[in-house]
Design a protein around this motif. Structure first.
Motif, mmCIF file in Angstrom:
data_model
loop_
_atom_site.group_PDB
_atom_site.id
_atom_site.type_symbol
_atom_site.label_atom_id
_atom_site.label_comp_id
_atom_site.label_asym_id
_atom_site.label_seq_id
_atom_site.Cartn_x
_atom_site.Cartn_y
_atom_site.Cartn_z
ATOM 1 N N ASP A 1 32.047 5.493 3.765
ATOM 2 C CA ASP A 1 32.311 5.016 5.125
ATOM 3 C C ASP A 1 31.915 3.541 5.192
ATOM 4 O OD1 ASP A 1 32.481 4.456 7.808
ATOM 5 O OD2 ASP A 1 31.031 5.976 8.459
ATOM 6 N N GLU A 2 32.915 2.647 5.216
ATOM 7 C CA GLU A 2 32.628 1.213 5.176
ATOM 8 C C GLU A 2 31.963 0.696 6.444
ATOM 9 O OE1 GLU A 2 36.730 -0.875 5.576
ATOM 10 O OE2 GLU A 2 37.034 1.298 5.379
ATOM 11 N N ASP A 3 32.013 1.484 7.539
ATOM 12 C CA ASP A 3 31.394 1.064 8.793
ATOM 13 C C ASP A 3 29.938 1.518 8.903
ATOM 14 O OD1 ASP A 3 33.789 -0.103 9.747
ATOM 15 O OD2 ASP A 3 34.531 1.883 10.286
ATOM 16 N N CYS A 4 29.482 2.274 7.913
ATOM 17 C CA CYS A 4 28.116 2.787 7.915
ATOM 18 C C CYS A 4 27.259 1.917 6.992
ATOM 19 C CB CYS A 4 28.092 4.238 7.439
ATOM 20 S SG CYS A 4 26.440 4.899 7.146
ATOM 21 N N PRO A 5 26.294 1.153 7.532
ATOM 22 C CA PRO A 5 25.450 0.292 6.690
ATOM 23 C C PRO A 5 24.749 1.043 5.570
ATOM 24 C CG PRO A 5 25.160 -0.247 9.007
ATOM 25 C CD PRO A 5 25.966 1.011 8.964
ATOM 26 N N LEU A 6 24.293 2.255 5.858
ATOM 27 C CA LEU A 6 23.603 3.038 4.840
ATOM 28 C C LEU A 6 24.559 3.416 3.717
ATOM 29 C CD1 LEU A 6 21.042 4.481 3.906
ATOM 30 C CD2 LEU A 6 21.729 6.463 5.285
ATOM 31 N N CYS A 7 25.782 3.827 4.080
ATOM 32 C CA CYS A 7 26.784 4.203 3.073
ATOM 33 C C CYS A 7 27.152 3.000 2.208
ATOM 34 C CB CYS A 7 28.032 4.761 3.744
ATOM 35 S SG CYS A 7 27.743 6.231 4.763
ATOM 36 N N ARG A 8 27.323 1.849 2.849
ATOM 37 C CA ARG A 8 27.637 0.631 2.095
ATOM 38 C C ARG A 8 26.500 0.271 1.146
ATOM 39 N NH1 ARG A 8 29.117 -1.571 7.166
ATOM 40 N NH2 ARG A 8 27.311 -2.972 7.076
ATOM 41 N N ALA A 9 25.275 0.460 1.629
ATOM 42 C CA ALA A 9 24.109 0.080 0.830
ATOM 43 C C ALA A 9 23.986 0.934 -0.426
ATOM 44 C CB ALA A 9 22.841 0.195 1.672
ATOM 45 N N SER B 1 26.220 3.010 -1.859
ATOM 46 C CA SER B 1 27.388 2.965 -2.745
ATOM 47 C C SER B 1 27.405 1.642 -3.521
ATOM 48 C CB SER B 1 28.682 3.144 -1.948
ATOM 49 O OG SER B 1 28.839 2.126 -0.977
ATOM 50 N N GLY B 2 27.041 0.545 -2.839
ATOM 51 C CA GLY B 2 26.949 -0.745 -3.506
ATOM 52 C C GLY B 2 25.852 -0.762 -4.555
ATOM 53 N N ALA B 3 24.733 -0.079 -4.246
ATOM 54 C CA ALA B 3 23.621 -0.016 -5.201
ATOM 55 C C ALA B 3 24.024 0.730 -6.463
ATOM 56 C CB ALA B 3 22.418 0.664 -4.547
ATOM 57 N N PHE B 4 24.841 1.773 -6.312
ATOM 58 C CA PHE B 4 25.313 2.520 -7.479
ATOM 59 C C PHE B 4 26.130 1.618 -8.403
ATOM 60 C CE2 PHE B 4 25.279 6.752 -4.940
ATOM 61 C CZ PHE B 4 23.957 6.957 -5.291
ATOM 62 N N VAL B 5 26.972 0.764 -7.808
ATOM 63 C CA VAL B 5 27.796 -0.146 -8.601
ATOM 64 C C VAL B 5 26.919 -1.203 -9.278
ATOM 65 C CG1 VAL B 5 29.623 -1.886 -8.538
ATOM 66 C CG2 VAL B 5 29.845 0.218 -7.185
ATOM 67 N N LYS B 6 25.992 -1.796 -8.527
ATOM 68 C CA LYS B 6 25.119 -2.832 -9.075
ATOM 69 C C LYS B 6 24.233 -2.283 -10.191
ATOM 70 C CE LYS B 6 24.868 -5.789 -4.983
ATOM 71 N NZ LYS B 6 23.985 -6.371 -3.928
ATOM 72 N N ALA B 7 23.817 -1.023 -10.043
ATOM 73 C CA ALA B 7 22.948 -0.413 -11.056
ATOM 74 C C ALA B 7 23.731 0.048 -12.270
ATOM 75 C CB ALA B 7 22.187 0.764 -10.442
ATOM 76 N N MET C 1 25.802 2.631 -12.311
ATOM 77 C CA MET C 1 26.095 4.062 -12.267
ATOM 78 C C MET C 1 27.581 4.319 -12.016
ATOM 79 S SD MET C 1 22.841 5.532 -10.125
ATOM 80 C CE MET C 1 21.165 5.403 -10.749
ATOM 81 N N LEU C 2 28.210 3.386 -11.293
ATOM 82 C CA LEU C 2 29.653 3.404 -11.088
ATOM 83 C C LEU C 2 30.213 2.079 -11.593
ATOM 84 C CD1 LEU C 2 29.837 4.799 -7.416
ATOM 85 C CD2 LEU C 2 30.440 6.057 -9.495
ATOM 86 N N ASP C 3 31.460 2.083 -12.064
ATOM 87 C CA ASP C 3 32.041 0.812 -12.511
ATOM 88 C C ASP C 3 32.462 -0.023 -11.304
ATOM 89 O OD1 ASP C 3 34.525 1.748 -11.626
ATOM 90 O OD2 ASP C 3 35.116 2.460 -13.614
ATOM 91 N N ASP C 4 33.002 -1.193 -11.560
ATOM 92 C CA ASP C 4 33.331 -2.124 -10.478
ATOM 93 C C ASP C 4 34.358 -1.558 -9.504
ATOM 94 O OD1 ASP C 4 31.566 -3.950 -11.477
ATOM 95 O OD2 ASP C 4 33.073 -5.074 -12.620
ATOM 96 N N ASN C 5 35.164 -0.615 -9.968
ATOM 97 C CA ASN C 5 36.161 0.027 -9.107
ATOM 98 C C ASN C 5 35.723 1.436 -8.725
ATOM 99 O OD1 ASN C 5 38.036 -2.192 -9.271
ATOM 100 N ND2 ASN C 5 38.527 -1.503 -11.360
ATOM 101 N N GLY C 6 34.424 1.674 -8.822
ATOM 102 C CA GLY C 6 33.913 3.029 -8.629
ATOM 103 C C GLY C 6 33.661 3.436 -7.197
ATOM 104 N N LYS C 7 33.945 2.549 -6.245
ATOM 105 C CA LYS C 7 33.812 2.936 -4.845
ATOM 106 C C LYS C 7 35.036 2.453 -4.079
ATOM 107 C CE LYS C 7 31.288 -1.068 -3.026
ATOM 108 N NZ LYS C 7 30.291 -1.473 -2.036
ATOM 109 N N ARG C 8 35.377 3.185 -3.020
ATOM 110 C CA ARG C 8 36.563 2.845 -2.245
ATOM 111 C C ARG C 8 36.357 3.233 -0.792
ATOM 112 N NH1 ARG C 8 42.722 4.985 -3.612
ATOM 113 N NH2 ARG C 8 43.823 3.583 -2.183
#
Length: 273
Positions: free
Chosen positions: A12-20, A22-28, A30-37
Motif C-alpha cells: 500500500d503506497e499510501d501507508c507510511p509503514l508499508c512503504r517503510a 517494503s523499502g527496507a526489504f529492498v535496501k537490505a 531481501m528483495l531485488d530492485d523490482n521486488g516491490k510494486r
C-alpha cells in the motif's frame, strides 16, 4: 542476505509503514530492485485476490504463479535470510498471535496513518471496514492513553494526585461527547473518526512518554512539565484538525474537542471531580 528474485511484494503506497518496511526489504537485499510494486499499479492477474491484497500485503511468486498474504508474506521474505525466524513464526500458537496482530494493524492502518489528499489521484489500497478490529483498537488506544495520563498527572501538581479511572473517564468520555456531533453520520464514518480521535490521543501519549522516562532518573520541575504538556496538547490539536480535514468532517469537531478537554480539566481542578 538472500534475495528473493522471482517474488514481488504488493504494498500500500499510501501507508507510511508499508512503504517503510517494503523499502527496507529492498535496501537490505531481501528483495531485488523490482521486488516491490504499489497496489495501484496492479493489472488483471488471475492468481492474485485483489480484495484480500487490500487487507493483507501480498507476495507474488511470478514463476510458480502463486500468491501468499499477510504475515505469511512477511515471514517468507524475512525467512529467506533468517530461516529460524520463519520457522518460529509458523509455530501454530505464535503464527496465530502474529496473524491477529497483523490484522489488528492492517484493518486499522487508515485511522492510524490516514491517506493524504493526494492519494485520491490513484486507486487506493483500502482495507475492509472491520468493526471488531476497529473497536479493539479504540479500546486499546483509550487504555494506553489513560495509563499514560495517569502516570503524567504526578508531574502536574495543580491537578493533584490522579487516578486511572479519572483518566479513563476523560478519554472514553471524549469519544462519547464527540460522537454526539456525528449522530447523523453512518456507523462507518463515526468509527473512522473515533479511530482517528484515539490515534491523536495515543500520539500525545507517545510524546509524553520520554518525559516520563526522564522523570524516573532526574527531577523535572513543575514549570517544565506543565509547559511540555501544553506543547503536546497543541500538537495534538493541530493533528486532530488535520485529520478532520482529511475526513472532510465539520470543523466543529475541533471546537468541541477543545471545549470538552477544558471543561473536564476545570472540573478536576476546581471541583475535585
Amino acid at each position: 542476505m538472500k534475495t528473493l528474485a522471482i517474488q514481488t511484494l504488493i504494498y500500500d503506497e499510501d501507508c507510511p509503514l508499508c512503504r517503510a518496511y517494503s523499502g527496507a526489504f529492498v535496501k537490505a537485499g531481501m528483495l531485488d530492485d523490482n521486488g516491490k510494486r504499489p497496489y495501484s499499479e496492479l493489472t488483471a492477474c488471475e492468481f492474485i485476490d485483489y480484495k484480500r491484497a487490500a487487507n493483507e500485503i501480498a507476495l507474488v511468486d511470478n514463476v510458480n504463479k502463486k500468491t501468499i498474504y499477510g504475515i505469511d508474506s512477511l515471514l517468507a521474505v524475512i525467512g529467506a535470510s533468517f530461516p529460524i525466524i520463519e520457522k518460529i513464526g509458523h509455530f501454530a500458537p505464535i503464527h496465530f498471535l502474529l496473524t491477529k496482530l497483523y490484522r489488528f494493524i492492517s484493518y486499522n492502518r487508515k485511522v492510524i496513518m490516514p491517506n493524504p489528499k493526494s492519494a485520491k489521484n490513484h486507486v487506493q489500497c483500502l482495507p475492509d471496514f472491520n468493526i471488531r478490529y476497529r473497536i479493539l483498537y479504540i479500546v486499546f488506544a483509550t487504555f494506553a492513553t489513560s495509563a499514560t495520563l495517569y502516570a503524567y498527572t504526578d508531574m502536574l501538581p495543580p491537578l493533584g494526585k490522579g487516578n486511572f479511572l479519572t483518566e479513563w473517564n476523560l478519554a472514553f468520555g471524549q469519544i462519547l461527547f464527540q460522537a454526539i456531533f456525528l449522530i447523523r453520520k453512518d456507523l462507518h464514518t463515526v468509527l473512522d473518526y473515533i479511530g482517528n480521535l484515539v490515534t491523536v490521543s495515543l500520539f500525545g501519549s507517545l510524546l509524553l512518554t520520554p518525559m516520563l522516562i526522564i522523570s524516573e532518573f532526574s527531577f523535572i520541575g513543575e514549570f517544565v512539565s506543565i509547559n511540555y504538556f501544553a506543547v503536546v496538547a497543541t500538537i495534538m490539536f493541530i493533528e486532530h484538525f488535520r485529520r478532520v480535514e482529511l475526513l472532510q468532517l465539520s470543523k466543529l469537531l475541533c471546537v468541541t474537542w477543545v471545549l470538552y478537554r477544558i471543561g473536564f480539566l476545570a472540573a478536576i481542578t476546581f471541583f475535585n471531580f
